[in-house]
Design an enzyme around this catalytic site. Structure first.
Site, mmCIF file in Angstrom:
data_model
loop_
_atom_site.group_PDB
_atom_site.id
_atom_site.type_symbol
_atom_site.label_atom_id
_atom_site.label_comp_id
_atom_site.label_asym_id
_atom_site.label_seq_id
_atom_site.Cartn_x
_atom_site.Cartn_y
_atom_site.Cartn_z
ATOM 1 N N HIS A 11 0.578 -0.588 2.915
ATOM 2 C CA HIS A 11 1.157 0.739 3.145
ATOM 3 C C HIS A 11 0.052 1.779 3.171
ATOM 4 C CE1 HIS A 11 5.277 -0.615 2.518
ATOM 5 N NE2 HIS A 11 4.824 -1.311 1.474
ATOM 6 N N HIS B 76 1.361 -7.508 2.600
ATOM 7 C CA HIS B 76 1.587 -6.427 3.562
ATOM 8 C C HIS B 76 1.049 -5.149 2.923
ATOM 9 C CE1 HIS B 76 5.102 -5.767 0.983
ATOM 10 N NE2 HIS B 76 5.169 -4.555 1.485
ATOM 11 N N CYS C 204 8.945 -8.002 2.248
ATOM 12 C CA CYS C 204 7.980 -7.593 1.220
ATOM 13 C C CYS C 204 7.492 -8.773 0.385
ATOM 14 C CB CYS C 204 8.588 -6.528 0.312
ATOM 15 S SG CYS C 204 8.909 -4.973 1.158
ATOM 16 N N ASP D 113 -7.517 2.364 -3.405
ATOM 17 C CA ASP D 113 -7.744 2.411 -1.960
ATOM 18 C C ASP D 113 -8.352 1.124 -1.430
ATOM 19 O OD1 ASP D 113 -7.595 3.685 0.545
ATOM 20 O OD2 ASP D 113 -9.693 4.307 0.402
ATOM 21 N N HIS D 114 -7.697 0.557 -0.427
ATOM 22 C CA HIS D 114 -8.106 -0.690 0.225
ATOM 23 C C HIS D 114 -8.186 -1.849 -0.768
ATOM 24 C CE1 HIS D 114 -9.028 2.107 3.460
ATOM 25 N NE2 HIS D 114 -8.842 1.077 4.258
ATOM 26 N N GLU E 228 5.611 5.773 -0.104
ATOM 27 C CA GLU E 228 5.238 4.463 0.425
ATOM 28 C C GLU E 228 5.331 4.474 1.953
ATOM 29 O OE1 GLU E 228 6.396 0.210 -1.113
ATOM 30 O OE2 GLU E 228 8.004 0.981 0.172
ATOM 31 N N HIS F 70 0.167 -5.213 -1.007
ATOM 32 C CA HIS F 70 0.866 -5.799 -2.155
ATOM 33 C C HIS F 70 1.865 -6.833 -1.659
ATOM 34 C CE1 HIS F 70 4.763 -3.208 -2.319
ATOM 35 N NE2 HIS F 70 4.260 -3.146 -1.114
#
Length: 138
Positions: free
Chosen positions: A41, A39, A33, A79-80, A127, A14
């Site tokens: 998590h 980037h 961020c 996811d991903h 996170e 995100h």
């Protein structure tokens, strides 16, 4: 009343930024961020349900069913993925952990509570190992 928690995991990218702000203001507000190259998590998601135990089955809800709901309504969508661009329920929202936690709760509430006597108590989203948000609904 008993409380049961299921943990799942997903990875997502995100960027924290506002289009109407300058790059400088975004970096001032969001720091790294706001990286224009995104980037990511490694999120840990904890979903807690509550209700009364069925003495016929010995449990509140079959955890295979809870897992299937979490995967279908949340993990498979996140996811991903890029939270800002790829996730339907995050469109037009800041991709903060706090807002993501609230939106996950909204995704899970109806399918979980379709099971008689089962209620969604909370969603906790880590996170990082040091930072998490937890939401209990309105």
């Amino acid at each position: 009343m008993i409380y049961i928690t299921r943990r799942e995991h997903f990875n997502a990218a995100h960027r924290m930024y506002r289009d109407e702000w300058s790059e400088e203001k975004n970096f001032e507000m969001f720091g790294k961020c706001a990286n224009p190259n995104w980037h990511g998590h490694n999120y840990n998601l904890f979903v807690t349900i509550k209700g009364n135990i069925s003495y016929e089955t010995g449990y509140l809800m079959d955890l295979k069913d809870l897992k299937a709901i979490i995967l279908e309504y949340v993990v498979d969508k996140l996811d991903h993925k890029n939270l800002n661009k790829d996730v339907d329920f995050m469109q037009g929202k800041m991709a903060s952990t706090e807002l993501l936690c609230i939106e996950i709760f909204k995704q899970l509430k109806a399918p979980i509570e379709a099971f008689e006597g089962v209620f969604l108590h909370s969603v906790r989203l880590h996170e990082t190992e040091n930072n998490y948000a937890e939401y209990f609904g309105e």
